[in-house]
Structure formats: structure tokens, C-alpha cells
Design a protein around this motif. Structure first.
Motif, PDB file in Angstrom:
ATOM      1  N   UNK A   1      49.620  38.398  33.661  1.00  0.00           N
ATOM      2  CA  UNK A   1      49.531  39.815  33.984  1.00  0.00           C
ATOM      3  C   UNK A   1      49.086  40.027  35.427  1.00  0.00           C
ATOM      4  N   UNK A   2      48.153  39.218  35.910  1.00  0.00           N
ATOM      5  CA  UNK A   2      47.725  39.333  37.308  1.00  0.00           C
ATOM      6  C   UNK A   2      48.858  38.989  38.267  1.00  0.00           C
ATOM      7  N   UNK A   3      49.703  38.040  37.878  1.00  0.00           N
ATOM      8  CA  UNK A   3      50.825  37.668  38.735  1.00  0.00           C
ATOM      9  C   UNK A   3      51.806  38.823  38.906  1.00  0.00           C
ATOM     10  N   UNK A   4      51.939  39.675  37.895  1.00  0.00           N
ATOM     11  CA  UNK A   4      52.923  40.756  37.936  1.00  0.00           C
ATOM     12  C   UNK A   4      52.405  42.010  38.620  1.00  0.00           C
ATOM     13  N   UNK A   5      51.105  42.088  38.918  1.00  0.00           N
ATOM     14  CA  UNK A   5      50.548  43.301  39.511  1.00  0.00           C
ATOM     15  C   UNK A   5      50.908  43.413  40.986  1.00  0.00           C
ATOM     16  N   UNK A   6      51.214  44.616  41.475  1.00  0.00           N
ATOM     17  CA  UNK A   6      51.461  44.787  42.916  1.00  0.00           C
ATOM     18  C   UNK A   6      50.187  44.669  43.725  1.00  0.00           C
ATOM     19  N   UNK A   7      49.071  45.108  43.190  1.00  0.00           N
ATOM     20  CA  UNK A   7      47.766  44.949  43.829  1.00  0.00           C
ATOM     21  C   UNK A   7      46.694  45.085  42.760  1.00  0.00           C
ATOM     22  N   UNK A   8      45.469  44.714  43.106  1.00  0.00           N
ATOM     23  CA  UNK A   8      44.375  44.671  42.133  1.00  0.00           C
ATOM     24  C   UNK A   8      43.539  45.943  42.230  1.00  0.00           C
ATOM     25  N   UNK A   9      43.385  46.630  41.108  1.00  0.00           N
ATOM     26  CA  UNK A   9      42.538  47.813  41.058  1.00  0.00           C
ATOM     27  C   UNK A   9      41.170  47.511  40.466  1.00  0.00           C
ATOM     28  N   UNK A  10      41.029  46.372  39.787  1.00  0.00           N
ATOM     29  CA  UNK A  10      39.793  46.060  39.082  1.00  0.00           C
ATOM     30  C   UNK A  10      39.265  44.689  39.496  1.00  0.00           C
ATOM     31  N   UNK A  11      38.126  44.628  40.165  1.00  0.00           N
ATOM     32  CA  UNK A  11      37.545  43.320  40.488  1.00  0.00           C
ATOM     33  C   UNK A  11      37.017  42.574  39.270  1.00  0.00           C
ATOM     34  N   UNK A  12      36.636  43.302  38.206  1.00  0.00           N
ATOM     35  CA  UNK A  12      36.053  42.629  37.036  1.00  0.00           C
ATOM     36  C   UNK A  12      37.029  41.654  36.374  1.00  0.00           C
ATOM     37  N   UNK A  13      38.245  42.061  35.985  1.00  0.00           N
ATOM     38  CA  UNK A  13      39.165  41.065  35.409  1.00  0.00           C
ATOM     39  C   UNK A  13      39.527  39.964  36.401  1.00  0.00           C
ATOM     40  N   UNK A  14      39.615  40.317  37.675  1.00  0.00           N
ATOM     41  CA  UNK A  14      39.930  39.300  38.681  1.00  0.00           C
ATOM     42  C   UNK A  14      38.848  38.230  38.714  1.00  0.00           C
ATOM     43  N   UNK A  15      37.586  38.638  38.614  1.00  0.00           N
ATOM     44  CA  UNK A  15      36.477  37.676  38.633  1.00  0.00           C
ATOM     45  C   UNK A  15      36.459  36.826  37.364  1.00  0.00           C
ATOM     46  N   UNK A  16      36.588  37.464  36.189  1.00  0.00           N
ATOM     47  CA  UNK A  16      36.479  36.735  34.928  1.00  0.00           C
ATOM     48  C   UNK A  16      37.654  35.773  34.745  1.00  0.00           C
ATOM     49  N   UNK A  17      38.866  36.267  34.976  1.00  0.00           N
ATOM     50  CA  UNK A  17      40.045  35.403  34.815  1.00  0.00           C
ATOM     51  C   UNK A  17      40.105  34.376  35.939  1.00  0.00           C
ATOM     52  N   UNK A  18      39.716  34.774  37.151  1.00  0.00           N
ATOM     53  CA  UNK A  18      39.683  33.817  38.259  1.00  0.00           C
ATOM     54  C   UNK A  18      38.666  32.713  38.052  1.00  0.00           C
ATOM     55  N   UNK A  19      37.593  32.994  37.318  1.00  0.00           N
ATOM     56  CA  UNK A  19      36.596  31.973  36.979  1.00  0.00           C
ATOM     57  C   UNK A  19      37.254  30.821  36.228  1.00  0.00           C
ATOM     58  N   UNK A  20      38.277  31.132  35.415  1.00  0.00           N
ATOM     59  CA  UNK A  20      38.925  30.117  34.584  1.00  0.00           C
ATOM     60  C   UNK A  20      40.078  29.413  35.295  1.00  0.00           C
ATOM     61  N   UNK A  21      40.379  29.792  36.535  1.00  0.00           N
ATOM     62  CA  UNK A  21      41.474  29.158  37.283  1.00  0.00           C
ATOM     63  C   UNK A  21      41.014  27.786  37.760  1.00  0.00           C
TER      64      UNK A  21
END
Length: 504
Positions: free
Chosen positions: A415-435
Motif C-alpha cells: 500500500x505504501x508503494x502505491x501512494x503518491x505521497x505520505x500523509x501519515x508519519x505513523x504508518x510510515x514509522x511502524x511499517x518502516x520499522x519492519x523493513x
């Protein structure tokens, strides 16, 4: 900031020099004149002006003939939208659906208030409606931009003036950067709020106070101040305006309901920040931040209203009760049962108590639909996936009938790959933690890069710094012998910042 190569309309009419300042030039400000701004100025040609007249061919004389007189001339006023509709109706372009030609009707606004504004202020309002409103995150189906425009231009009361000045301050900040104009507009908004609050917050001006407070919160978040946590004070002021009402008018109107969802979203994400940013500093003996409008030591009040969104309700509950797996309290059977029940509710799909939300979600609604363009649905799904990952990782408990956490991580990355830009830092941080792999981390970094290209989007410097620190610590743990628990790493990395980071 200066406008490029163009004088304002007032200086052109006066035939004087213009310093092209934004949003108003200094020449007009010094002479106490209204700056007309740098917008396109239209002038209509005379009937006998053949150079400026746009003519179409006379149908009676054929396509190749050119009219010599303007009396039989026809004005060409068709736009590309009109041409597209004609092709669709004539069956020349059947690949485009009729939904692509939806009429965009502007809401009826106060003409008197618009005419009383300068050209620069009207330009900033148009920028807010077209660009800034797209970055305001909420789970509601109602567009916040049109709601805020209607509130700001509904009257000339002090509370409505506060909303207008807040919108102008935020638009100036995002369009021209931090300047004395944006700070002046912010102070004007605060003074208007103080003047309105002298008579108390009533059912009439409660929505204006909430809207102005949340706009000022977004302003403070985008300034990236390293010396204060004023965004938290703005959230507390907005939630207090709601909680102090004896009657809930927000649940009776869809527009007011969207404002409540907006405030609740920021309140819950501030609870996540407070959970992980220097938690020892929030004891009763050492309080670093205190809102002057609150009597309690905790800076964010809990709303005494119905929790409107199940995803946010579960995230707020997780921030309050989740314990580290090494904590003896995590072995309690009631605690384990509660964590498993929260996981099941998160996997079942979004439910809402909002009166405007009548959809019945199907099971397994966490599945990613890349083609879904519904902004609120994408926002809800991303936050739901991130909350579920956070709950599983932080508690170390996975229910027996739950999907594997790797499936949720893969869905979040897709889902993050399909987004044109990020509106929410919270999912970016949590999902990015698992990258863990370079490929997954490139998905996160590409999204950050796309977000920074959006002129209205917030700065991603804080999120990028936190992710780099988390990835470095994860790599060191994988190569070494030490073991650091999820909550300890999350708290340790977030606490390195000098101020409370906003994740809303």
C-alpha cells in the motif's frame, strides 16, 4: 519571498515601483493601500479590436472563410472539459467513463467577505482549497477543505476570523515558507480566538474554535520548531472545546462530525507520542510540558465523547495497556485475552460510530486494493495495518486465528508503494520499522522522496531520521549478540529527539 517578474495590480495602476513581496508588496503596505496581488488580470476587447478578438469560422460561409466583420462573429468559449464531454457524448471516446466529467460545483460562500479580501488573501484561500486541504488527514468521508472554507466565510464573527486567519497563515507557510507574514497571521488568529473565548465557548462558536485550533496545530507541526511543543497545546485546546460542551452538536451534522474525527485523530496520535517520548518525564514529580488551559498534569485530555472510529479507539487502547513481554503483568490471562480480542477486531475490518458511515465492511478488509482512490479508506486501512503490527510486536502476543504478521507487513508495504505521497508519519514509522531488506527500505525511502516533492506536504526530516536510527539499531542487533525489545527500541529512538515528535 518575492513574486517573479511581475508587479502587483495596485502598483501597475499607480505606475510606481513594486518590490513584489508576498503575500502583499511593501509599497502597498507602506501607503496603506489594498494590494491587488499578482493574479492574472483580465480585460475585455472592444468590438472593433480584431487583434485581441478570438473568432470562430462563420458556418454560413464555410470553414475556410474568415469573417471581415465582428457583428456575425462567435466567441470561442469551449474548454478542454467541454471538448471531452462532446467526444464522450458523440461516442468518439468510449474509453473514458462519465464519472470523469463530473461537474465541480463550488459551495455558496459569502460574497461580501470575499470582496473585502485583498487579491493576495483570495489567492491564498484558493491555494488552501486546492492544495493544502489535500494533506489534512482524517478518517471522515467529508472533505475537510470545503468544510473549513464554509466555516471561515460564514460570518465576520471573531471565531470565524480566527479560522480565516489560521487558513491564511497555514497557506502562507506552505507556499512561501516561514516568514513574518505567516507569523503575523498566526498571531491575528490567536487574538481572534482570545476575543471569541471571552464570552465562553457556546454551541454557536464551538466548531469555529475546533477548526481554528486544529489549523494552528497543523501550522506548528509544519514549522518544525525545535524549541517548543506548541502543536500539543493546540490539540489540547481543540479537544477541550469539544469536551467542555454539555451537549454534543458534532454528532448531529456530518460537517461537524468530520471536525470531531479530525481532532480525535490528532489526540490519539499524540497519546502514541507521549507513550514513547521520554515516558519517565511525565511523572507527577517531573512535568516538562503543561498546557496553561488545563488543570491536570497530563497535556492531552481524554475526550468525554463517544469514540467515533474503531481503529483510533484500538490504537488509543493499545498505547494505554500494552506491556513489554518481559513485564510480569503481561502474563495475566485477562491481559492476553484482551490483546487477542483487539487483534481480532483489527483484522475484521473498520467499523465506525459516525452517523454518516453506513457501510457494512466485509471480513478481511485489510486486504490491499491498489486501485482504491478513496482517501479516507486508504487512510483508515493504513492506520489499521500499522496498529495491528504495533500491537503484535509490542505485546509479543499473536492470537491463534490471526494471520501471520509478515502478511500484514507485506500488505502495508504494497500500500505504501502505491501512494503518491505520505500523509501519515505513523504508518510510515511502524511499517518502516519492519523493513529489513534493502528492497523494502527503498520502498519507504522512495515514498519519502515523493512526499518531499509535494510543495504542500510536511517535512519528512523527522521520520527519515527516526527510520535511519531504527534501521541502524536493527542491523547492529542482527549482527551482534544483544537483544533489545520492541518497546524499548521504539521508546529509545523516539526519545532521542529534543521535542515531542508529532506522528499525526
Amino acid at each position: 519571498m518575492k513574486a517573479s517578474g511581475k508587479r502587483c495590480g495596485t502598483c501597475i495602476d499607480r505606475k510606481v515601483r513594486c518590490d513584489r513581496g508576498l503575500p502583499a508588496c511593501s509599497t502597498c503596505l507602506r501607503s496603506n493601500r489594498v494590494c491587488q496581488g499578482y493574479n492574472l488580470r483580465l480585460s475585455w476587447p472592444r468590438g472593433n479590436d480584431k487583434k485581441r478578438l478570438i473568432l470562430g469560422p462563420d458556418p454560413e460561409k464555410g470553414r475556410k472563410s474568415r469573417p471581415r466583420s465582428t457583428r456575425r462573429a462567435r466567441w470561442v468559449h469551449a474548454t478542454s472539459w467541454d471538448v471531452g464531454v462532446f467526444y464522450h457524448l458523440a461516442g468518439l471516446d468510449r474509453d473514458v467513463s462519465v464519472a470523469a466529467f463530473k461537474l465541480r460545483l463550488r459551495p455558496a460562500l459569502s460574497t461580501t467577505l470575499l470582496l473585502g479580501m485583498t487579491g493576495g488573501e483570495r489567492d491564498l484561500l484558493h491555494f488552501f482549497e486546492g492544495a493544502v486541504s489535500q494533506i489534512l488527514t482524517t478518517f471522515s468521508e467529508q472533505p475537510l477543505g470545503s468544510i473549513l472554507m464554509r466555516i471561515a466565510l460564514s460570518s465576520d464573527s471573531p471565531s470565524c476570523i480566527a479560522v480565516r486567519k489560521s487558513m491564511l497563515a497555514l497557506s502562507t507557510l506552505l507556499r512561501h515558507g516561514l516568514s513574518w507574514q505567516s507569523e503575523r497571521l498566526k498571531l491575528c488568529a490567536i487574538r481572534a480566538l482570545m476575543a471569541s473565548a471571552e464570552d465562553g465557548i457556546t454551541l454557536t462558536n464551538a466548531a469555529q474554535h475546533v477548526a481554528a485550533g486544529m489549523l494552528l496545530c497543523i501550522f506548528e507541526i509544519h514549522t518544525n520548531s525545535s524549541a517548543s511543543n506548541q502543536w500539543l497545546t493546540c490539540v489540547a485546546g481543540a479537544t477541550n472545546a469539544i469536551a467542555n460542551l454539555t451537549f454534543d452538536p458534532f454528532g448531529q451534522d456530518p460537517d461537524l462530525s468530520a471536525l470531531l474525527d479530525w481532532a480525535y485523530y490528532h489526540e490519539v496520535l499524540s497519546e502514541f507520542s507521549l507513550r514513547h517520548w521520554r515516558p519517565e518525564a511525565w511523572s507527577s514529580e517531573r512535568v516538562l510540558l503543561r498546557c496553561s488551559s488545563l488543570s491536570t498534569t497530563h497535556p492531552v485530555p481524554c475526550l468525554r465523547l463517544q469514540r467515533r472510529n474503531d481503529t483510533l479507539r484500538l490504537l488509543s487502547e493499545a498505547c494505554a495497556i500494552v506491556q513489554s513481554p518481559s513485564d510480569p503483568r503481561s502474563k495475566c490471562s485477562k491481559y492476553i485475552s484482551r490483546i487477542c480480542d483487539m487483534q481480532r477486531r483489527l483484522e475484521q475490518g473498520p467499523t465506525s460510530n459516525c452517523p454518516s458511515d453506513t457501510r457494512t465492511p466485509a471480513a478481511g478488509s485489510l486486504a490491499v486494493s491498489v486501485g482504491d482512490t478513496n482517501s479516507s479508506a486508504v487512510t483508515n486501512r493504513l492506520c489499521r495495518i500499522a496498529t495491528l503490527i504495533y500491537l503484535i510486536r509490542a505485546s509479543g502476543i499473536a492470537s491463534d486465528d490471526a494471520c501471520d504478521v509478515a502478511d500484514h507487513i507485506g500488505a502495508g508495504l504494497s500500500l505504501l508503494r502505491s501512494l503518491p505521497y505520505c500523509k501519515q508519519p505513523f504508518p510510515l514509522l511502524i511499517i518502516g520499522f519492519e523493513a529489513k531488506s534493502d528492497e523494502d527500505r527503498m520502498i519507504i525511502l522512495d515514498l519519502v522522496a515523493r512526499t518531499e516533492k509535494n510543495p504542500a506536504a510536511r517535512s519528512m526530516e523527522c521520520a527519515r531520521t527516526l527510520l535511519h536510527a531504527i534501521w541502524s539499531q536493527s542491523d547492529l542487533i542482527d549482527e551482534g549478540e544483544g537483544v533489545v525489545e520492541y518497546l524499548d527500541m521504539m521508546t529509545g529512538v523516539i526519545s532521542l529527539g529534543g521535542v515531542l515528535p508529532p506522528f499525526a
